[in-house]
Structure formats: C-alpha cells, structure tokens
Motif scaffolding. Sequence first.
Motif, PDB file in Angstrom:
ATOM      1  N   GLY A  83      -1.996   2.678   8.644  1.00  0.00           N
ATOM      2  CA  GLY A  83      -1.314   3.914   8.302  1.00  0.00           C
ATOM      3  C   GLY A  83       0.149   3.982   8.696  1.00  0.00           C
ATOM      4  N   VAL A  84       0.692   2.915   9.268  1.00  0.00           N
ATOM      5  CA  VAL A  84       2.125   2.901   9.567  1.00  0.00           C
ATOM      6  C   VAL A  84       2.862   2.826   8.231  1.00  0.00           C
ATOM      7  N   GLY A  99       0.849  -1.195   0.000  1.00  0.00           N
ATOM      8  CA  GLY A  99       0.000   0.000   0.000  1.00  0.00           C
ATOM      9  C   GLY A  99       0.877   1.235   0.000  1.00  0.00           C
ATOM     10  N   GLU A 100       0.732   2.057   1.036  1.00  0.00           N
ATOM     11  CA  GLU A 100       1.537   3.273   1.171  1.00  0.00           C
ATOM     12  C   GLU A 100       2.792   3.042   2.006  1.00  0.00           C
ATOM     13  N   ALA A 120      -1.138  -5.599   8.562  1.00  0.00           N
ATOM     14  CA  ALA A 120      -2.173  -4.966   9.386  1.00  0.00           C
ATOM     15  C   ALA A 120      -1.723  -3.577   9.843  1.00  0.00           C
ATOM     16  N   CYS A 121      -0.455  -3.440  10.195  1.00  0.00           N
ATOM     17  CA  CYS A 121       0.079  -2.126  10.578  1.00  0.00           C
ATOM     18  C   CYS A 121       0.031  -1.158   9.403  1.00  0.00           C
ATOM     19  N   PRO A 176      -3.681  -6.568  19.251  1.00  0.00           N
ATOM     20  CA  PRO A 176      -4.001  -5.972  17.947  1.00  0.00           C
ATOM     21  C   PRO A 176      -2.851  -5.124  17.413  1.00  0.00           C
ATOM     22  N   ALA A 177      -2.723  -5.085  16.112  1.00  0.00           N
ATOM     23  CA  ALA A 177      -1.665  -4.291  15.479  1.00  0.00           C
ATOM     24  C   ALA A 177      -1.707  -2.840  15.948  1.00  0.00           C
ATOM     25  N   ALA A 178      -2.895  -2.327  16.197  1.00  0.00           N
ATOM     26  CA  ALA A 178      -3.035  -0.932  16.639  1.00  0.00           C
ATOM     27  C   ALA A 178      -2.393  -0.686  18.008  1.00  0.00           C
ATOM     28  N   ASP A 179      -2.172  -1.749  18.791  1.00  0.00           N
ATOM     29  CA  ASP A 179      -1.603  -1.591  20.129  1.00  0.00           C
ATOM     30  C   ASP A 179      -0.090  -1.794  20.165  1.00  0.00           C
TER      31      ASP A 179
END
Length: 126
Positions: A89-90, A7-8, A84-85, A56-59
């Motif tokens: 947006g990582v 992705g980005e 997932a990160c 979770p990846a967000a944590d």
Amino acid sequence: MHSETIGEAVLENWAPEEVKAALDRHEITLIDVRTPGEYVQGHIEGALLAPMASVPAADLPMAGDKPVVLHCGSGKRSRAVAEACAALGVTSLIHMDGGFMAWRAAGLPYISIDPANGSAHRVADA
C-alpha cells in the motif's frame, strides 16, 4: 528522473547524481537492501542497511518525514523491494537506477573497508 506505475504506486527512478544531491541536502533516507557483506565491501556514506533477505518490506521506514530511496547492487533487488512496498500500500516510492554499480560508474564517493586493518576510508572511482 523518470516515473512508472506499479499497481496503485508511483515509482520514481532517480539517477545516482540525483540521489547524491538529495542526500547531500539531507532530503532523503537512503536504504541499501544488499547483504551485509556487500555493504562492507563498499557503501554510500549515510545509507542505512536493511538487507532484503532479512528485513521485510513492511519494516522499512516508508512513512517517515523524508522520502526513502531504495538501492542495491544493480537495481534488481531494490526494484523487488519497491514492488513489495507497493503491494503493502505504499503509494510513493523512489529507486536508484543502476544501483551501487551505477553510483561507482558515475565516480561518486563511497565508503570502503580495508580488509587488512578494518579501517573505513572514502573512495571515488572517477
């Protein structure tokens, strides 16, 4: 090391020897995404445990002062966590090629727990 785009995000794939050198210089945070049982059987000294199934990846601490390197047993789960990160947006990610199996195959030291007495000891497979 080689890089790819998800992705980005840019995902850097590091060899175990590169991870070891950076870990020895205290330049990275190493996160093991395997299960607690796998971690107890053998883990890289200094690696933080954040099981993919329960953290979770967000944590994950992806915005700290040190780059984070993800690893698992073979590289499949840590790759999934990196993806997932990236979806969160990582934009800068590091992954250890081949996971803990590649670390051991390279003869690098790790910590194992003796099931007979629960004591930890350093092991090198070389």
